[in-house]
Every structure is written in C-alpha cells, then in structure tokens.
Design an enzyme around this catalytic site. Structure first.
Site, mmCIF file in Angstrom:
data_model
loop_
_atom_site.group_PDB
_atom_site.id
_atom_site.type_symbol
_atom_site.label_atom_id
_atom_site.label_comp_id
_atom_site.label_asym_id
_atom_site.label_seq_id
_atom_site.Cartn_x
_atom_site.Cartn_y
_atom_site.Cartn_z
ATOM 1 N N ILE A 12 2.092 4.800 1.008
ATOM 2 C CA ILE A 12 2.122 5.420 2.338
ATOM 3 C C ILE A 12 1.242 6.672 2.393
ATOM 4 O O ILE A 12 0.808 7.084 3.472
ATOM 5 C CB ILE A 12 3.590 5.753 2.725
ATOM 6 C CG1 ILE A 12 3.746 5.856 4.223
ATOM 7 C CG2 ILE A 12 4.085 7.007 2.025
ATOM 8 C CD1 ILE A 12 5.197 5.869 4.674
ATOM 9 N N VAL A 14 10.141 8.302 -6.976
ATOM 10 C CA VAL A 14 10.949 7.144 -6.582
ATOM 11 C C VAL A 14 11.412 6.441 -7.853
ATOM 12 O O VAL A 14 10.578 5.971 -8.649
ATOM 13 C CB VAL A 14 10.145 6.179 -5.685
ATOM 14 C CG1 VAL A 14 10.998 4.969 -5.332
ATOM 15 C CG2 VAL A 14 9.662 6.889 -4.423
ATOM 16 N N HIS A 52 7.501 1.494 -10.546
ATOM 17 C CA HIS A 52 6.335 1.048 -9.781
ATOM 18 C C HIS A 52 5.079 1.405 -10.543
ATOM 19 O O HIS A 52 4.951 2.511 -11.075
ATOM 20 C CB HIS A 52 6.304 1.667 -8.381
ATOM 21 C CG HIS A 52 6.506 3.159 -8.374
ATOM 22 N ND1 HIS A 52 7.752 3.740 -8.520
ATOM 23 C CD2 HIS A 52 5.630 4.183 -8.260
ATOM 24 C CE1 HIS A 52 7.626 5.053 -8.484
ATOM 25 N NE2 HIS A 52 6.336 5.350 -8.342
ATOM 26 N N HIS A 56 1.199 2.223 -10.160
ATOM 27 C CA HIS A 56 0.180 2.615 -9.184
ATOM 28 C C HIS A 56 -1.122 1.933 -9.583
ATOM 29 O O HIS A 56 -1.591 2.099 -10.722
ATOM 30 C CB HIS A 56 -0.065 4.125 -9.230
ATOM 31 C CG HIS A 56 1.086 4.988 -8.803
ATOM 32 N ND1 HIS A 56 1.158 5.576 -7.557
ATOM 33 C CD2 HIS A 56 2.206 5.374 -9.464
ATOM 34 C CE1 HIS A 56 2.275 6.296 -7.473
ATOM 35 N NE2 HIS A 56 2.922 6.198 -8.620
ATOM 36 N N ARG A 90 0.826 -1.205 0.000
ATOM 37 C CA ARG A 90 0.000 0.000 0.000
ATOM 38 C C ARG A 90 0.864 1.260 0.000
ATOM 39 O O ARG A 90 1.889 1.322 0.702
ATOM 40 C CB ARG A 90 -0.937 0.003 1.219
ATOM 41 C CG ARG A 90 -1.885 -1.179 1.212
ATOM 42 C CD ARG A 90 -3.174 -0.941 1.952
ATOM 43 N NE ARG A 90 -3.924 -2.198 1.992
ATOM 44 C CZ ARG A 90 -4.672 -2.670 0.988
ATOM 45 N NH1 ARG A 90 -4.814 -1.974 -0.127
ATOM 46 N NH2 ARG A 90 -5.296 -3.836 1.095
#
Ligand code: 5GP
Ligand code: ZN
Length: 117
Positions: free
Chosen positions: A32, A97, A101, A103, A30
């Site tokens: 943050i 970052v 990744h 989302h 999840r």
C-alpha cells in the site's frame, strides 16, 4: 485465520488488495506504501508470525512462499535487472505486520542494502 491480523483479513477478502499472483497456499499483492517502482508482498495464506516460525513449523509452506516470490519477480519483469527479496523479522528489523511476508522490490537500482553507517 487470526481475526486481528491484517494480512489474514486480506486473505479472507475482508480488506481489499491489488492481487498480482495467487496459488493454493500463497497470495501476492502490491504494498500500500511502495518503496520502489515494484513492491509486492508475498504471504502464505496460513498465519505464521514471521519467517522463523514459518520455516520451523511448515517447511513446505516456506518453500512454496519462495517459489511464489520467484514467480512474482518473473511476472513483474525483474529477472533481467535484478531485485531484492527481504523478510523483516522482529523489532530491530522494524517488522510492522506479524504475518510473515516477503517483500519483492525492484524496477530501478535499489541502492545499498542498508543505510551507510
Ligand atoms: P514490514 O515492516 O512488517 O516488513 O512491512 C509491512 C508492509 O505492509 C509495509 O511495507 C506496509 O506498507 C504494508 N502494509 C501495511 N498495511 C497494508 C495494507 O493494508 N495493505 C497493503 N497492501 N500493504 C500494507
Ligand atoms: Zn495472519
């Protein structure tokens, strides 16, 4: 592993995260600071800075990442109503970052893809 990379450190277990899905090559946890009722980040365990380098350097890992994102959407109950899957890439997209990744966003109507211009 890149010791300076936040998400590599999550993969290594050095930084805690709420993990919702894991495969041999991927981890999903999840966000943050969630931007929707469901906001999960799905990453390859290997370090690649962004989706372009991942797709070019390891297409099988890219496919595994998409499959993991689809599995997360299913287990989070997003398939019926729909959801958004996005990769911020580089400066104009505001990528923060630099460990690729996806989302996975959902759980309510998400509005327009971008702010109206
Ligand atoms: P980006 O802007 O790079 O696409 O997204 C980075 C995401 O990582 C942001 O949504 C941010 O809230 C999330 N994030 C930053 N630090 C952490 C952390 O330590 N743990 C988790 N779970 N998410 C984080
Ligand atoms: Zn990394």
């Amino acid at each position: 592993m890149d010791n300076d990379c936040l998400f590599c450190r999550i993969v290594a277990g050095e930084i805690p995260a709420t993990v919702v899905h894991e495969t041999e090559t991927t981890l999903a946890f999840r966000d943050i600071d969630p931007k929707a009722p469901v906001h999960v980040l799905v990453i390859p365990k290997d370090h690649h800075p962004d989706v372009v380098t991942l797709a070019n350097d390891d297409p099988a890992a890219a496919a595994g990442l998409l499959a993991a994102a689809a599995a997360v959407a299913e287990t989070e109950g997003l398939l019926m109503d729909g959801f958004r899957l996005l990769f911020n890439t580089g400066g104009y997209a505001g990528q923060e970052v630099f460990h690729v990744h996806a989302h996975v966003l959902g759980g309510e109507p998400l509005g327009p893809m971008l702010a109206p211009r």
